[in-house]
Design a protein around this motif. Structure first.
Motif, mmCIF file in Angstrom:
data_model
loop_
_atom_site.group_PDB
_atom_site.id
_atom_site.type_symbol
_atom_site.label_atom_id
_atom_site.label_comp_id
_atom_site.label_asym_id
_atom_site.label_seq_id
_atom_site.Cartn_x
_atom_site.Cartn_y
_atom_site.Cartn_z
ATOM 1 N N UNK A 199 0.409 -73.681 62.391
ATOM 2 C CA UNK A 199 0.173 -74.083 63.942
ATOM 3 C C UNK A 199 -0.710 -73.080 64.404
ATOM 4 N N UNK A 200 -1.649 -73.690 65.257
ATOM 5 C CA UNK A 200 -2.743 -72.965 65.712
ATOM 6 C C UNK A 200 -2.374 -72.044 66.891
ATOM 7 N N UNK A 201 -3.022 -71.104 67.353
ATOM 8 C CA UNK A 201 -2.399 -70.294 68.480
ATOM 9 C C UNK A 201 -3.299 -69.221 68.922
ATOM 10 N N UNK A 202 -3.488 -68.699 70.028
ATOM 11 C CA UNK A 202 -4.147 -67.543 70.493
ATOM 12 C C UNK A 202 -3.608 -66.312 69.613
ATOM 13 N N UNK A 203 -4.634 -65.418 68.893
ATOM 14 C CA UNK A 203 -3.911 -64.176 68.455
ATOM 15 C C UNK A 203 -4.748 -62.989 68.601
ATOM 16 N N UNK A 204 -4.168 -62.031 69.260
ATOM 17 C CA UNK A 204 -4.723 -60.741 69.764
ATOM 18 C C UNK A 204 -3.838 -59.608 68.958
ATOM 19 N N UNK A 205 -4.713 -59.175 67.875
ATOM 20 C CA UNK A 205 -4.155 -58.042 67.295
ATOM 21 C C UNK A 205 -4.760 -56.635 67.891
ATOM 22 N N UNK A 206 -3.627 -55.633 67.809
ATOM 23 C CA UNK A 206 -3.893 -54.486 68.417
ATOM 24 C C UNK A 206 -4.871 -53.290 67.668
ATOM 25 N N UNK A 207 -6.072 -53.849 67.244
ATOM 26 C CA UNK A 207 -6.849 -53.142 66.545
ATOM 27 C C UNK A 207 -8.373 -53.389 67.047
ATOM 28 N N UNK A 208 -9.134 -52.525 67.114
ATOM 29 C CA UNK A 208 -10.565 -52.549 67.409
ATOM 30 C C UNK A 208 -11.323 -52.311 66.058
ATOM 31 N N UNK A 209 -12.434 -53.217 65.849
ATOM 32 C CA UNK A 209 -13.263 -52.883 64.817
ATOM 33 C C UNK A 209 -14.286 -51.672 64.917
ATOM 34 N N UNK A 210 -14.262 -50.991 63.784
ATOM 35 C CA UNK A 210 -15.029 -49.553 63.878
ATOM 36 C C UNK A 210 -16.259 -49.870 63.124
ATOM 37 N N UNK A 211 -16.450 -50.861 62.101
ATOM 38 C CA UNK A 211 -17.317 -51.069 61.136
ATOM 39 C C UNK A 211 -16.982 -51.285 59.810
ATOM 40 N N UNK A 212 -17.938 -51.298 58.918
ATOM 41 C CA UNK A 212 -17.738 -51.799 57.564
ATOM 42 C C UNK A 212 -18.431 -50.692 56.396
ATOM 43 N N UNK A 213 -17.690 -50.880 55.437
ATOM 44 C CA UNK A 213 -18.290 -49.942 54.130
ATOM 45 C C UNK A 213 -18.500 -51.010 53.062
ATOM 46 N N UNK A 214 -19.712 -51.288 52.829
ATOM 47 C CA UNK A 214 -20.058 -52.264 51.651
ATOM 48 C C UNK A 214 -19.901 -51.391 50.154
ATOM 49 N N UNK A 215 -19.736 -50.069 50.496
ATOM 50 C CA UNK A 215 -19.487 -49.584 48.914
ATOM 51 C C UNK A 215 -18.192 -49.222 48.676
#
Length: 242
Positions: A199-215
């Motif tokens: 079931x589709x819906x709006x989703x708001x998760x309590x996290x802010x993206x800080x960046x990625x580590x490809x290693x």
């Protein structure tokens, strides 16, 4: 100290911009979507998708599963694959069994684009991401966006590794992230590492993206994967955090 990069830099990393992730996986058989997901996407669409079913496959590789499904679905079906690398020119080898040709009326579109900057023009009954989140930076953002693209009676299914999400100090955030996803209506099946939403819906998760580590190194699949880093979202004053 882990050096985090943004998603624009991540797409150029050797871990992400490769030609092997999900390239040759078909619809059925040993190396297939049916085996990895635990259900046959085409059969699911025939049962739940109505007369004009729609399937969006994120990180679709060569799109072989979509091509095979198009031959098994009714005319009017709309199948879309999105992949950073996109379909490659096939090697000069004659296949023993050529891939099936979609029937007249079935619409099949393979899009070459970074998922972070792409959005569909319609909703879909089925949205999948087979071993694709491992190569995204903002995995939670992609999950939330996919939930909003899903039809009210649709299904989202994606492989997700809770060990890949971490806090800026390097500590694991998997338990907190899974709790937030479950609170938003998702189901997680740890044996398959499979995240599901019906079931589709709006989703708001309590996290802010800080960046990625490809290693970050290999995940449970044994293949190199990306580490995704998040901080707790700041809740505006006067508004309770859900």
């Amino acid at each position: 100290m882990v050096r985090l990069i943004d998603d624009s830099a991540l797409t150029a990393s050797s871990v992400v911009a490769n030609s092997t992730m999900n390239r040759g996986r078909g619809l059925r058989g040993v190396n297939s979507y049916t085996r990895e997901l635990g259900f046959d996407p085409a059969a699911w669409l025939r049962e739940h998708g109505g007369a004009a079913p729609g399937w969006l496959d994120l990180c679709s590789g060569e799109g072989r599963a979509l091509v095979e499904a198009a031959a098994a679905l009714p005319a009017g079906a709309e199948l879309t694959g999105v992949d950073l690398v996109g379909p490659l020119v096939p090697p000069p080898v004659v296949a023993a069994v050529p891939p099936p040709v979609p029937p007249a009326g079935a619409r099949l579109r393979l899009v070459t684009a970074a998922l972070a900057g792409w959005a569909p023009e319609r909703s879909y009954q089925l949205i999948t991401c087979v071993h694709g989140l491992h190569y995204l930076g903002d995995q939670l953002g992609a999950i939330a966006r996919a939930a909003s693209w899903l039809s009210p009676d649709g299904r989202f299914a994606a492989h997700f590794d809770p060990e890949s999400v971490r806090r800026p100090d390097g500590s694991g955030a998997g338990r907190a992230v899974l709790a937030a996803l479950r609170a938003a209506g998702f189901e997680y099946r740890p044996r398959r590492h499979l995240l599901l939403l019906d079931g589709g819906r709006p989703v708001a998760l309590p996290f802010e993206y800080a960046g990625a580590d490809p290693s970050a190194g290999p995940n449970w699949t044994g293949q190199p994967a990306v580490g995704s880093y998040y901080r707790r979202a700041v809740v505006p004053r006067g508004r309770a955090e859900s």
